[in-house]
Design a protein around this motif. Structure first.
Motif, short mmCIF file in Angstrom:
data_model
loop_
_atom_site.label_atom_id
_atom_site.label_comp_id
_atom_site.label_asym_id
_atom_site.label_seq_id
_atom_site.Cartn_x
_atom_site.Cartn_y
_atom_site.Cartn_z
N PHE A 104 0.85 -1.21 0.00
CA PHE A 104 0.00 0.00 0.00
C PHE A 104 0.87 1.25 0.00
O PHE A 104 0.63 2.20 -0.75
N ASP A 105 1.93 1.25 0.84
CA ASP A 105 2.84 2.41 0.90
C ASP A 105 3.60 2.58 -0.42
O ASP A 105 3.82 3.72 -0.87
N ASP A 106 4.00 1.46 -1.02
CA ASP A 106 4.72 1.54 -2.30
C ASP A 106 3.84 2.17 -3.38
O ASP A 106 4.31 3.00 -4.18
N ILE A 107 2.55 1.77 -3.40
CA ILE A 107 1.62 2.33 -4.39
C ILE A 107 1.44 3.83 -4.15
O ILE A 107 1.42 4.64 -5.08
N SER A 108 1.30 4.20 -2.87
CA SER A 108 1.13 5.63 -2.53
C SER A 108 2.31 6.44 -3.03
O SER A 108 2.16 7.57 -3.53
N ALA A 109 3.53 5.87 -2.91
CA ALA A 109 4.74 6.58 -3.36
C ALA A 109 4.75 6.73 -4.88
O ALA A 109 5.25 7.73 -5.42
N LYS A 110 4.21 5.73 -5.60
CA LYS A 110 4.22 5.76 -7.07
C LYS A 110 3.34 6.87 -7.64
O LYS A 110 3.54 7.31 -8.78
N PHE A 111 2.35 7.34 -6.86
CA PHE A 111 1.46 8.39 -7.36
C PHE A 111 2.22 9.69 -7.61
O PHE A 111 1.73 10.57 -8.32
N ARG A 126 -5.94 -1.35 -7.45
CA ARG A 126 -5.17 -2.23 -6.56
C ARG A 126 -5.11 -1.66 -5.14
O ARG A 126 -5.22 -2.40 -4.16
N GLN A 127 -4.96 -0.35 -5.02
CA GLN A 127 -4.91 0.27 -3.71
C GLN A 127 -6.23 0.09 -2.96
O GLN A 127 -6.25 -0.15 -1.74
N ALA A 128 -7.35 0.16 -3.69
CA ALA A 128 -8.67 -0.05 -3.07
C ALA A 128 -8.79 -1.49 -2.55
O ALA A 128 -9.32 -1.72 -1.47
N GLU A 129 -8.27 -2.45 -3.35
CA GLU A 129 -8.28 -3.85 -2.90
C GLU A 129 -7.47 -4.01 -1.61
O GLU A 129 -7.89 -4.68 -0.66
N LEU A 130 -6.27 -3.40 -1.62
CA LEU A 130 -5.40 -3.50 -0.45
C LEU A 130 -6.05 -2.87 0.78
O LEU A 130 -5.99 -3.41 1.89
N GLN A 131 -6.70 -1.71 0.58
CA GLN A 131 -7.34 -1.03 1.71
C GLN A 131 -8.43 -1.91 2.32
O GLN A 131 -8.56 -1.99 3.54
#
Length: 556
Positions: A104-111, A126-131
């Motif tokens: 989740f943190d990795d995806i947030s950084a990619k934004f 994918r972030q919604a699935e993780l959340q």
């Protein structure tokens, strides 16, 4: 028809030399069901859990979980990473949640990086699935969750290395690791062993609220009453399910035994007495406790003791007990630079049954050692009455010979033994502790924990002291032996001091509670465990909640 989370079809298991311990068990488990497993020691309870956990593959029939189900298993001897710390072991159980948080943190950084609209939509999805997955596992505040669990289970310090911990401490670490791993199905083999009464009450509430399926082998009857929705009884190899809690199971068990004429009369008597207690309201239970102290003279009479010789377990009386039993006056005892006990004063009345409660390491066993003279107080005096003869059953059971057969260990090779003032065939005495037939020929080294405990009781209780000192006598015992032990203690013509975490046991037998509360303070209370809990709430304005134990430092 509801989909089952786990199914067993025609499961049988044979153990050496050629005993069929499980016979053709077919069961299906509903999602979210909470099942307590009952049966005598050696009836196959742990074996059923090992088969369900996939550890024991040597059986006939079929046992399978629904695909994709995460099963968590707590064995009686759990395995941990010995060279790692408490924290590292507990975190290992939360590996899946930690990996979800990392992704989740990795995806947030990619934004923050340039990307196409399609790439952005994929990441958002994918972030919604993780959340959703992190929400379901309650994983946003891992440190807070871990610290709350560590306090409730009274874990050793986070940086303690596991190989340096006691067996009880390792078991609590393993339980914490398991609960925080968020399994869909919990298989628990005696989860309350090595836990104190407050922690057991916390665990009961936790498991009551647990959303998944639970199958628990336990002798804790308040858990079986308050959290279990089904009882699975293992009886002579067969699995007999009952929809209901322990009290309702007890009712139908009485009716079933009445129809089985071959059952022993003593067994029926103990069930009837426990049912009477279950049906009595709290005020009536308190009256029974007070009546024991008033009627102590009758308990000591020869006629009364003669009548009770036929009970399933009989504790022979020692010499007549005088009014002076055990008295502490301003006793303090330190360990290193901390007080275990500070300025403790109390007096055990004639005929009292004192339940001793408190966290592991609080000083309960040290208290026993001071009473029997193997340790001395640092301050104050301990007076043991002139008529007192102590009968001490320790928790370690290290003094049991390993190569002897059971009857030899109890009888020292004699066919007839002296039990108090009476002569009894050694094998008849052993049978009262549920060792019958070929079981009496077993070598001690092959016994389970519950069987070793019963053997230790059989060995020590025949001596005939008038003050019993029992250190966790209920550990690993099956419910039937527990019930018989309660009856024996209630009919015992003496006083008793009993270290125990078993709240049902303490409610049934205790006339007083000696509670190690924290900060080296010990409270002596007249009443049973439930009444003590209410008193604690009245004194502190809150219910007693488990937390890591604290000690007062020695005065400078």
């Amino acid at each position: 028809m509801a989909e089952y989370i786990y199914t067993m079809m025609g499961v049988s298991k044979t153990v050496p030399p050629n005993r069929e311990i499980i016979k053709d068990i077919s069961l299906s488990f509903f999602p979210g069901a909470k099942i307590g497993v009952l049966g005598l020691n050696g009836s196959g309870k742990s074996t059923v859990l090992r088969i369900m956990a996939g550890i024991d593959q040597e059986y006939s029939g079929e046992a399978r979980a629904q695909p994709g189900i995460n099963i968590g298993y707590l064995s009686q001897e759990p395995q941990l990473e010995e060279d790692k710390t408490v924290r590292e072991n507990v975190e290992a159980g939360m590996g899946e949640v930690k990996s979800l948080l990392t992704e989740f943190d990795d995806i947030s950084a990619k934004f923050a990086e340039p990307m196409s609209d399609d790439e952005m939509n994929d990441l958002l999805a994918r972030q919604a699935e993780l959340q959703e997955q992190i929400d379901a596992a309650d994983g946003w505040d891992l440190d807070r969750t871990m610290n709350m669990a560590a306090e409730a289970l009274r874990l050793p310090p986070w940086d303690a290395v596991v190989k340096n911990l006691s067996g009880g401490e390792k078991r609590r670490v393993a339980l914490c690791k398991l609960l925080l791993s968020s399994p869909d199905m919990l298989l628990l083999d005696e989860p309350t062993n090595h836990l104190d009464a407050e922690t057991v009450a916390w665990l009961e509430r936790y498991l009551h609220d647990f959303k998944g399926t639970i199958v628990a082998v336990t002798h804790d009857r308040y858990f079986l009453d308050n959290a279990a929705e089904w009882i699975l009884e293992l009886d002579r190899g067969h699995g007999i399910p009952w929809k209901g809690n322990y009290s309702s199971w007890l009712e139908q068990k009485e009716k079933r035994l009445e129809q089985e004429s071959k059952q022993e009369q003593a067994h029926m008597k103990t069930i009837k007495h426990e049912l009477e207690w279950v049906r009595t309201n709290p005020k009536g239970r308190r009256a029974k406790s007070k009546a024991r102290l008033r009627q102590f003279e009758e308990l000591q009479s020869k006629d009364f003791q003669k009548r009770n010789e036929t009970n399933q377990i009989y504790i022979p009386p020692g010499p007549r007990l005088g009014e002076s039993v055990i008295e502490f006056n301003n006793v303090s005892k330190a360990f290193g630079d901390k007080y275990l006990i500070e300025d403790l004063s109390f007096k055990v009345p004639q005929g009292a049954i004192v339940g001793i409660i408190g966290p592991n390491g609080a000083g309960k066993t040290t208290l026993f050692k001071m009473i029997n003279g193997t340790e001395q107080p640092d301050e104050g005096t301990i007076t043991v009455g002139p008529t007192v003869e102590l009968a001490y059953v320790s928790q370690s059971r290290e003094d049991l010979g390993s190569d002897k057969q059971l009857w030899q260990e109890v009888a020292d090779g004699e066919e007839v033994i002296k039990v108090g003032n009476y002569s009894v065939p050694a094998r008849a005495w052993l049978s009262r502790f549920n060792f019958k037939g070929a079981d009496q020929q077993k070598q001690v080294k092959h016994l389970s924990g519950g069987e070793r405990n019963r053997l230790q009781l059989a060995k020590v209780l025949k001596i005939g002291g008038n003050v019993l000192m029992l250190d966790e006598p209920t550990n690993d015992l099956d419910v039937e032996t527990l019930r018989a032990l309660e009856e024996a203690i209630l009919n015992f013509a003496g006083s008793a001091m009993i270290i125990s975490h078993d709240r049902w046991f303490l409610d049934r037998v205790a006339t007083h509670i000696l509670a190690f509360e924290n900060n080296s303070q010990v409270e002596f209370f007249e009443g049973n465990y439930t009444e003590y809990e209410q008193d604690y709430k009245n004194r502190h304005g809150k219910s007693s909640q488990p937390e890591r134990i604290k000690y007062r430092h020695l005065k400078k």
